[in-house]
Motif scaffolding. Structure first.
Motif, PDB file in Angstrom:
ATOM      1  N   GLU A   1       0.826  -1.221   0.000  1.00 23.74           N
ATOM      2  CA  GLU A   1       0.000   0.000   0.000  1.00 23.74           C
ATOM      3  C   GLU A   1       0.852   1.259   0.000  1.00 23.74           C
ATOM      4  O   GLU A   1       0.435   2.296  -0.532  1.00 23.74           O
ATOM      5  CB  GLU A   1      -0.933  -0.023   1.205  1.00 23.74           C
ATOM      6  CG  GLU A   1      -2.009  -1.110   1.102  1.00 23.74           C
ATOM      7  CD  GLU A   1      -2.873  -1.182   2.352  1.00 23.74           C
ATOM      8  OE1 GLU A   1      -2.468  -0.568   3.370  1.00 23.74           O
ATOM      9  OE2 GLU A   1      -3.912  -1.855   2.321  1.00 23.74           O
ATOM     10  N   LYS A   2       2.047   1.199   0.570  1.00 22.67           N
ATOM     11  CA  LYS A   2       2.919   2.366   0.610  1.00 22.67           C
ATOM     12  C   LYS A   2       3.715   2.540  -0.682  1.00 22.67           C
ATOM     13  O   LYS A   2       4.290   3.606  -0.913  1.00 22.67           O
ATOM     14  CB  LYS A   2       3.893   2.245   1.783  1.00 22.67           C
ATOM     15  CG  LYS A   2       3.216   2.321   3.152  1.00 22.67           C
ATOM     16  CD  LYS A   2       4.240   2.173   4.247  1.00 22.67           C
ATOM     17  CE  LYS A   2       3.577   2.245   5.629  1.00 22.67           C
ATOM     18  NZ  LYS A   2       4.571   2.085   6.714  1.00 22.67           N
ATOM     19  N   THR A   3       3.746   1.487  -1.488  1.00 23.32           N
ATOM     20  CA  THR A   3       4.509   1.559  -2.742  1.00 23.32           C
ATOM     21  C   THR A   3       3.814   2.494  -3.720  1.00 23.32           C
ATOM     22  O   THR A   3       2.589   2.457  -3.884  1.00 23.32           O
ATOM     23  CB  THR A   3       4.643   0.160  -3.371  1.00 23.32           C
ATOM     24  OG1 THR A   3       5.276  -0.710  -2.428  1.00 23.32           O
ATOM     25  CG2 THR A   3       5.468   0.217  -4.651  1.00 23.32           C
ATOM     26  N   GLY A   4       4.589   3.360  -4.367  1.00 20.95           N
ATOM     27  CA  GLY A   4       4.017   4.278  -5.345  1.00 20.95           C
ATOM     28  C   GLY A   4       3.697   3.589  -6.653  1.00 20.95           C
ATOM     29  O   GLY A   4       4.093   2.454  -6.910  1.00 20.95           O
ATOM     30  N   GLY A   5       2.955   4.282  -7.504  1.00 20.45           N
ATOM     31  CA  GLY A   5       2.583   3.740  -8.807  1.00 20.45           C
ATOM     32  C   GLY A   5       1.106   3.430  -8.898  1.00 20.45           C
ATOM     33  O   GLY A   5       0.403   3.322  -7.882  1.00 20.45           O
ATOM     34  N   GLU A   6       0.632   3.310 -10.122  1.00 15.28           N
ATOM     35  CA  GLU A   6      -0.789   3.019 -10.346  1.00 15.28           C
ATOM     36  C   GLU A   6      -1.109   1.580  -9.957  1.00 15.28           C
ATOM     37  O   GLU A   6      -0.371   0.658 -10.293  1.00 15.28           O
ATOM     38  CB  GLU A   6      -1.139   3.247 -11.814  1.00 15.28           C
ATOM     39  CG  GLU A   6      -2.587   2.935 -12.166  1.00 15.28           C
ATOM     40  CD  GLU A   6      -2.860   2.990 -13.658  1.00 15.28           C
ATOM     41  OE1 GLU A   6      -4.014   2.717 -14.052  1.00 15.28           O
ATOM     42  OE2 GLU A   6      -1.912   3.296 -14.422  1.00 15.28           O
ATOM     43  N   GLU A   7      -2.196   1.408  -9.258  1.00 14.96           N
ATOM     44  CA  GLU A   7      -2.633   0.075  -8.874  1.00 14.96           C
ATOM     45  C   GLU A   7      -3.536  -0.499  -9.980  1.00 14.96           C
ATOM     46  O   GLU A   7      -4.520   0.120 -10.378  1.00 14.96           O
ATOM     47  CB  GLU A   7      -3.386   0.114  -7.551  1.00 14.96           C
ATOM     48  CG  GLU A   7      -3.789  -1.276  -7.041  1.00 14.96           C
ATOM     49  CD  GLU A   7      -4.431  -1.224  -5.662  1.00 14.96           C
ATOM     50  OE1 GLU A   7      -5.473  -1.877  -5.480  1.00 14.96           O
ATOM     51  OE2 GLU A   7      -3.887  -0.519  -4.780  1.00 14.96           O
ATOM     52  N   ILE A   8      -3.189  -1.684 -10.456  1.00 13.50           N
ATOM     53  CA  ILE A   8      -3.925  -2.337 -11.548  1.00 13.50           C
ATOM     54  C   ILE A   8      -4.538  -3.619 -11.023  1.00 13.50           C
ATOM     55  O   ILE A   8      -3.865  -4.409 -10.337  1.00 13.50           O
ATOM     56  CB  ILE A   8      -2.996  -2.635 -12.737  1.00 13.50           C
ATOM     57  CG1 ILE A   8      -2.378  -1.337 -13.262  1.00 13.50           C
ATOM     58  CG2 ILE A   8      -3.738  -3.371 -13.857  1.00 13.50           C
ATOM     59  CD1 ILE A   8      -1.308  -1.553 -14.309  1.00 13.50           C
ATOM     60  N   SER A   9      -5.785  -3.827 -11.303  1.00 13.91           N
ATOM     61  CA  SER A   9      -6.476  -5.046 -10.867  1.00 13.91           C
ATOM     62  C   SER A   9      -6.481  -6.084 -11.981  1.00 13.91           C
ATOM     63  O   SER A   9      -6.510  -5.747 -13.173  1.00 13.91           O
ATOM     64  CB  SER A   9      -7.910  -4.725 -10.451  1.00 13.91           C
ATOM     65  OG  SER A   9      -8.657  -4.265 -11.558  1.00 13.91           O
ATOM     66  N   ILE A  10      -6.465  -7.344 -11.568  1.00 14.11           N
ATOM     67  CA  ILE A  10      -6.503  -8.480 -12.501  1.00 14.11           C
ATOM     68  C   ILE A  10      -7.565  -9.454 -12.015  1.00 14.11           C
ATOM     69  O   ILE A  10      -7.643  -9.750 -10.820  1.00 14.11           O
ATOM     70  CB  ILE A  10      -5.153  -9.210 -12.582  1.00 14.11           C
ATOM     71  CG1 ILE A  10      -4.043  -8.263 -13.013  1.00 14.11           C
ATOM     72  CG2 ILE A  10      -5.225 -10.381 -13.546  1.00 14.11           C
ATOM     73  CD1 ILE A  10      -2.682  -8.921 -13.005  1.00 14.11           C
ATOM     74  N   VAL A  11      -8.370  -9.957 -12.936  1.00 14.34           N
ATOM     75  CA  VAL A  11      -9.377 -10.974 -12.620  1.00 14.34           C
ATOM     76  C   VAL A  11      -9.090 -12.202 -13.472  1.00 14.34           C
ATOM     77  O   VAL A  11      -8.977 -12.104 -14.701  1.00 14.34           O
ATOM     78  CB  VAL A  11     -10.808 -10.461 -12.879  1.00 14.34           C
ATOM     79  CG1 VAL A  11     -11.818 -11.590 -12.716  1.00 14.34           C
ATOM     80  CG2 VAL A  11     -11.140  -9.328 -11.922  1.00 14.34           C
TER      81      VAL A  11
END
Length: 611
Positions: free
Chosen positions: A427-437
């Protein structure tokens, strides 16, 4: 006068030409269909999926051209052998050799022209049918397809005219060398069959069985022998087949005749004598027919197996049917409409060096992976508390978890180093969070339209991802995209095998049919003599049917045995080489059986005396 002689020859021998005409028509039609699918440039460039099967149809055209040339050469040679006496009479009354060669050439080219005309009509129908079937199977719409393609027409005409010219020239050269006496006596036959086989005759029988055993062993252990087996299997099997037909077949007929119980029943003695009399003329043809049966039925069976292998292979390689990045409402609605066996959700972040995953999320729902040692599906074992550290100071993930991350994230798995970190660190890591299903069903191939629609929706999602994706050039790293490529290639292989088998079957059956009917003239007086002696029409008909059945049966049995063993050649490249083999056998029996009954029908009309 030359044209008149040629036309009279065609008219007088129309029955013989018509039999061989059918095989040539099918050959022209299939050859044209292959070239249409392989050379249609606009069709290939506008439909990217066809790029994968263009080579298949080109190879099919090359294989068919080789077999067709030998078919044309053999039939051309055999037609000439039947007409040597006729040409000898022409020469006796003053015709020159070059005039006889022109007569034969005109007849050959006329027959080829008629076959091309009829073959093009059938070939256009084949091309249209294959394109529609491919569209339905791949669930795509082809554009720029032309069933009538001038380039394919040109090369088909060029090949068949050239092949006919070469075959006619070779056989005409033999005609020119023959003397008038040899031509006039060409119809005289003296098929002497010794009453007792010589001791040396058993040597080729033993060698035939030995060669055939080596060929079958090479096929059975193909996965171990590999390249040695690929060479030994066809060579040894072919040698064994020809040796057995040339040496064992006369012995079988002779032993059969020696059994009084069978020989004295009805007019079996006459039937078996007919076979013995004709045996020397038939054995080479029957051996060739047996090998062509193996090729034709094997080509059809191989097509079914390759097509099935595309589905089973993709299911083994990609366990999850869909991998969706940042799925929207439309993707979620499609997933809800499917009977999913499993649905997993993950997240990742990335920078210039690493891709980060949350450890708790992965351990809570680890994906299925394939153990490439025993090829079993399983879940990766939990991560150890302390991971090994490499020289750069980064944690080394176990092989199972490397495979699991490739399963979860196929688009980015090889672009950056993966790091599994605690949820707090993630959660502290920078960058865009991408979801995968990830989603899978019990039968991937039952929901191809849904996977296709999900891929279409994912195009817009991939354009937003930092992966350098260009929809005009690149394909999605999805299971459906991989399946489409493999299934297109397999479908092309299936159609190539099916139509090659059809062409081979038609050619081999017409050769056998022609070979049998060509001896009808010599049998007319024999059947007429039996009729005058009081043998009823039914017994004559039964004897004729039995004789032709035995001739058809011998190559069919050995040819199908070659197919049953020969499919082992594909064991190391596909999962189930015997998939729907029974369908291939039924197709063979239907065509081969049809030619048998038609041969019996024509032979009865030619040979049996009228009641």
């Amino acid at each position: 006068m030359i044209w008149k002689l040629a036309l009279n020859g065609l008219q007088r021998n129309r029955r013989d030409y018509l039999i061989l005409f059918t095989g040539m028509i099918i050959s022209v039609a299939v050859f044209y269909m292959f070239l249409t699918m392989a050379l249609n440039k606009e069709f290939i460039t506008q439909n990217s999926v066809i790029n994968h099967i263009q080579l298949v149809f080109a190879v099919g055209a090359a294989l068919l051209s080789i077999i067709t040339f030998f078919y044309l050469f053999y039939t051309n040679s055999f037609l000439l052998s039947l007409r040597k006496k006729e040409f000898g009479l022409y020469e006796l009354i003053g015709a020159k050799k070059h005039q006889l060669k022109r007569v034969f050439l005109i007849e050959t080219l006329t027959l080829t022209a008629f076959a091309l005309a009829a073959g093009f009509v059938l070939g256009i129908a084949f091309s249209r049918m294959v394109s529609v079937l491919l569209m339905n199977q791949l669930n795509v719409e082809f554009t720029e397809f032309k069933a009538v393609y001038l380039s394919a027409v040109f090369w088909t005409v060029a090949y068949f005219l050239l092949a006919s010219l070469v075959a006619s020239a070779i056989n005409s050269a033999k005609l020119a060398k023959a003397s008038i006496i040899n031509l006039l006596q060409a119809a005289v036959q003296n098929d002497f069959i010794p009453e007792k086989p010589k001791k040396a005759a058993w040597l080729p029988i033993l060698l035939g069985f030995a060669f055939l055993s080596i060929g079958y062993a090479s096929l059975f252990f193909m996965e171990i022998l590999r390249f040695v087996g690929l060479f030994a299997a066809p060579v040894m099997t072919t040698l064994g087949t020809y040796l057995l037909f040339c040496s064992l077949l006369p012995v079988i007929i002779r032993k059969w005749k020696s059994r009084n119980r069978a020989n004295l029943k009805g007019i079996n003695a006459f039937t078996l004598s007919q076979l013995s009399f004709r045996l020397n003329d038939l054995k080479w043809v029957l051996a060739t027919i047996a090998m062509l049966i193996a090729l034709s039925a094997g080509a059809i069976a191989g097509g079914f197996a390759f097509k099935n292998n595309a589905v089973t292979f993709i299911d083994e390689e990609r366990l999850y049917d869909a991998t969706l990045y940042n799925p929207g409402t439309a993707e979620e609605e499609i997933l809800k409409s499917l009977p999913l066996a499993e649905e997993l959700s993950y997240h990742f972040k990335m920078n210039d060096q690493f891709i980060y995953y949350a450890e708790e999320e992965l351990l809570a729902a680890p994906p299925l992976i394939v153990d490439w040692i025993d090829y079993q599906q399983k879940r990766p074992t939990p991560l150890p508390e302390k991971l090994e550290i490499d020289e750069a100071g980064y944690s080394i993930l176990p092989d199972e978890w490397m495979t699991a991350l490739e399963t979860i994230n196929p688009a980015f798995a090889t672009t950056r180093t993966a790091r599994i970190v605690p949820l707090e660190t993630f959660e502290k890591t920078g960058g865009e969070e991408i979801s995968i299903v990830l989603a899978r069903t019990d039968k991937f191939q039952n929901y191809v339209p849904e996977w296709q629609e999900l891929d279409r929706l994912q195009l817009s999602a991939f354009e937003q991802l930092p992966v350098g994706f260009d929809p005009a050039v690149d394909e999605l790293p999805s299971k459906y995209a991989q399946f489409k490529r493999q299934y297109a290639f397999a479908s092309g292989t299936f159609f190539m095998g099916f139509f090659l088998g059809l062409a081979f079957l038609t050619m081999l059956a017409s050769i056998l049919m022609f070979k049998i009917l060509s001896g009808a003239g010599n049998d007319i007086r024999r059947y007429d003599s039996l009729r005058k002696l009081g043998v009823c029409q039914e017994r004559l008909s039964a004897s004729l049917s039995k004789e032709i059945l035995i001739v058809f049966l011998f190559p069919a049995v050995l040819g199908l045995l070659h197919v049953l063993v020969g499919m082992r050649i594909f064991t190391f490249v596909m999962n189930d080489p015997y998939y729907r083999l029974w369908v291939s056998l039924l197709i063979f029996l239907a065509i081969y059986g049809g030619y048998y009954f038609f041969t019996v029908y024509l032979y009865r009309k030619l040979v049996l005396p009228k009641a």
